[in-house]
Design a protein around this motif. Structure first.
Motif, mmCIF file in Angstrom:
data_model
loop_
_atom_site.group_PDB
_atom_site.id
_atom_site.type_symbol
_atom_site.label_atom_id
_atom_site.label_comp_id
_atom_site.label_asym_id
_atom_site.label_seq_id
_atom_site.Cartn_x
_atom_site.Cartn_y
_atom_site.Cartn_z
ATOM 1 N N GLY A 267 0.824 -1.215 0.000
ATOM 2 C CA GLY A 267 0.000 0.000 0.000
ATOM 3 C C GLY A 267 0.848 1.252 0.000
ATOM 4 O O GLY A 267 0.570 2.217 -0.738
ATOM 5 N N TYR A 268 1.871 1.248 0.790
ATOM 6 C CA TYR A 268 2.777 2.403 0.837
ATOM 7 C C TYR A 268 3.471 2.598 -0.509
ATOM 8 O O TYR A 268 3.546 3.726 -1.024
ATOM 9 C CB TYR A 268 3.795 2.217 1.958
ATOM 10 N N LEU A 269 3.971 1.477 -1.104
ATOM 11 C CA LEU A 269 4.655 1.589 -2.394
ATOM 12 C C LEU A 269 3.706 2.042 -3.509
ATOM 13 O O LEU A 269 4.087 2.870 -4.358
ATOM 14 C CB LEU A 269 5.303 0.258 -2.764
ATOM 15 N N LEU A 270 2.484 1.514 -3.520
ATOM 16 C CA LEU A 270 1.507 1.941 -4.537
ATOM 17 C C LEU A 270 1.140 3.423 -4.366
ATOM 18 O O LEU A 270 0.992 4.156 -5.347
ATOM 19 C CB LEU A 270 0.248 1.085 -4.464
ATOM 20 N N PHE A 271 0.986 3.831 -3.142
ATOM 21 C CA PHE A 271 0.651 5.236 -2.894
ATOM 22 C C PHE A 271 1.798 6.138 -3.339
ATOM 23 O O PHE A 271 1.571 7.199 -3.928
ATOM 24 C CB PHE A 271 0.334 5.449 -1.409
ATOM 25 N N GLN A 272 3.020 5.721 -3.082
ATOM 26 C CA GLN A 272 4.180 6.505 -3.511
ATOM 27 C C GLN A 272 4.274 6.558 -5.033
ATOM 28 O O GLN A 272 4.637 7.588 -5.597
ATOM 29 C CB GLN A 272 5.472 5.919 -2.937
ATOM 30 N N ALA A 273 3.924 5.435 -5.709
ATOM 31 C CA ALA A 273 4.039 5.372 -7.169
ATOM 32 C C ALA A 273 2.908 6.120 -7.860
ATOM 33 O O ALA A 273 3.139 6.785 -8.883
ATOM 34 C CB ALA A 273 4.061 3.920 -7.636
ATOM 35 N N THR A 274 1.676 5.984 -7.356
ATOM 36 C CA THR A 274 0.532 6.574 -8.052
ATOM 37 C C THR A 274 0.039 7.851 -7.406
ATOM 38 O O THR A 274 -0.587 8.676 -8.069
ATOM 39 C CB THR A 274 -0.649 5.579 -8.081
ATOM 40 N N GLY A 275 0.253 8.009 -6.141
ATOM 41 C CA GLY A 275 -0.257 9.188 -5.435
ATOM 42 C C GLY A 275 -1.748 9.086 -5.186
ATOM 43 O O GLY A 275 -2.379 10.052 -4.764
ATOM 44 N N SER A 276 -2.359 7.924 -5.446
ATOM 45 C CA SER A 276 -3.806 7.754 -5.299
ATOM 46 C C SER A 276 -4.099 6.747 -4.196
ATOM 47 O O SER A 276 -3.670 5.591 -4.257
ATOM 48 C CB SER A 276 -4.412 7.275 -6.616
ATOM 49 N N VAL A 277 -4.879 7.155 -3.228
ATOM 50 C CA VAL A 277 -5.289 6.273 -2.138
ATOM 51 C C VAL A 277 -6.280 5.222 -2.657
ATOM 52 O O VAL A 277 -6.249 4.054 -2.233
ATOM 53 C CB VAL A 277 -5.912 7.104 -0.980
ATOM 54 N N ALA B 271 -5.902 1.212 -2.307
ATOM 55 C CA ALA B 271 -6.895 0.467 -1.527
ATOM 56 C C ALA B 271 -7.511 -0.664 -2.356
ATOM 57 O O ALA B 271 -7.698 -1.785 -1.854
ATOM 58 C CB ALA B 271 -7.983 1.407 -1.028
ATOM 59 N N VAL B 272 -7.820 -0.404 -3.624
ATOM 60 C CA VAL B 272 -8.401 -1.443 -4.486
ATOM 61 C C VAL B 272 -7.403 -2.569 -4.716
ATOM 62 O O VAL B 272 -7.754 -3.763 -4.654
ATOM 63 C CB VAL B 272 -8.876 -0.834 -5.832
ATOM 64 N N ALA B 273 -6.168 -2.273 -4.959
ATOM 65 C CA ALA B 273 -5.144 -3.302 -5.176
ATOM 66 C C ALA B 273 -4.970 -4.148 -3.921
ATOM 67 O O ALA B 273 -4.885 -5.387 -3.991
ATOM 68 C CB ALA B 273 -3.828 -2.652 -5.582
ATOM 69 N N ILE B 274 -4.939 -3.525 -2.770
ATOM 70 C CA ILE B 274 -4.781 -4.262 -1.515
ATOM 71 C C ILE B 274 -6.009 -5.130 -1.253
ATOM 72 O O ILE B 274 -5.898 -6.275 -0.803
ATOM 73 C CB ILE B 274 -4.506 -3.273 -0.355
ATOM 74 N N LEU B 275 -7.195 -4.599 -1.539
ATOM 75 C CA LEU B 275 -8.430 -5.375 -1.354
ATOM 76 C C LEU B 275 -8.454 -6.599 -2.272
ATOM 77 O O LEU B 275 -8.864 -7.692 -1.849
ATOM 78 C CB LEU B 275 -9.651 -4.493 -1.613
ATOM 79 N N LEU B 276 -8.017 -6.469 -3.509
ATOM 80 C CA LEU B 276 -7.956 -7.609 -4.427
ATOM 81 C C LEU B 276 -6.960 -8.666 -3.946
ATOM 82 O O LEU B 276 -7.245 -9.870 -4.003
ATOM 83 C CB LEU B 276 -7.600 -7.149 -5.840
ATOM 84 N N LEU B 277 -5.806 -8.247 -3.477
ATOM 85 C CA LEU B 277 -4.825 -9.200 -2.957
ATOM 86 C C LEU B 277 -5.362 -9.927 -1.721
ATOM 87 O O LEU B 277 -5.178 -11.148 -1.580
ATOM 88 C CB LEU B 277 -3.518 -8.481 -2.611
ATOM 89 N N GLN B 278 -6.034 -9.187 -0.840
ATOM 90 C CA GLN B 278 -6.606 -9.803 0.357
ATOM 91 C C GLN B 278 -7.688 -10.807 -0.029
ATOM 92 O O GLN B 278 -7.764 -11.906 0.539
ATOM 93 C CB GLN B 278 -7.183 -8.724 1.279
ATOM 94 N N SER B 279 -8.510 -10.506 -0.990
ATOM 95 C CA SER B 279 -9.574 -11.416 -1.452
ATOM 96 C C SER B 279 -8.990 -12.690 -2.058
ATOM 97 O O SER B 279 -9.500 -13.792 -1.825
ATOM 98 C CB SER B 279 -10.470 -10.717 -2.481
ATOM 99 N N ALA B 280 -7.917 -12.533 -2.834
ATOM 100 C CA ALA B 280 -7.281 -13.706 -3.442
ATOM 101 C C ALA B 280 -6.721 -14.636 -2.368
ATOM 102 O O ALA B 280 -6.867 -15.867 -2.453
ATOM 103 C CB ALA B 280 -6.167 -13.271 -4.396
#
Length: 167
Positions: free
Chosen positions: A96-106, A110-119
């Motif tokens: 989450g921290y790395l994605l936020f740093q790369a995209t600047g979008s919360v 959050a969606v990427a982390i939710l998908l990983l958690q669901s998998a």
């Protein structure tokens, strides 16, 4: 040549036995037949008792396997609970921290982390389902059906097993 002599030798006692039987009174013949029926009945009951004993042994073995599978399932649940909370939580926090740093979008993070958690939860659910699928007494039930419903056809026995499994 020797086989022919043996066949003639065995044929003679059989015919002598048949002649002796024919000379016996009807009451003695009936008594002999009843004795033979009683011996056959005793043999059948011994085989039936042996089959029931084997069914009991199968039930005991399946009970032990079921206990083992339930113990493994419980250990997996505990492992999933403790291990995933610690390890997976750390991984998700880092991603989450790395994605936020790369995209600047919360939202994207959050969606990427939710998908990983669901998998991961789906994988855990399927693993637990596989272990729990080994719990049961299918072989014991099939043996009991064979012993108790021996006069039925195999298709009817299968129907009994299917009906019991659906309950």
């Amino acid at each position: 040549m020797q086989n022919r002599e043996e066949a003639e030798a065995t044929a003679e006692p059989q015919s002598a036995q048949q002649q002796a039987t024919a000379k016996k009174p009807m009451a003695e013949q009936a008594l002999d037949q009843l004795s033979e029926l009683a011996a056959l009945s005793w043999s059948v009951s011994e085989h039936y008792a042996e089959q029931l004993k084997l069914t009991g042994q199968t039930a005991k073995a399946e009970w032990q396997l079921t206990g083992r599978s339930l113990t493994i399932a419980a250990a997996l649940v505990v492992s999933f609970g403790a291990g995933l909370i610690l390890l997976w939580g750390s991984i998700l926090l880092l991603l989450g921290y790395l994605l936020f740093q790369a995209t600047g979008s919360v939202v994207i993070s959050a969606v990427a982390i939710l998908l990983l958690q669901s998998a991961l939860l789906l994988w855990c659910w399927r693993s637990l389902g596989h272990v729990l699928s080994q719990v049961g007494f299918s072989e014991t039930w099939q043996q009991l059906c064979r012993v108790l419903f021996a006069k039925e056809s195999p298709a009817e026995q299968q129907n009994h097993g299917d009906n019991h499994a659906d309950r």
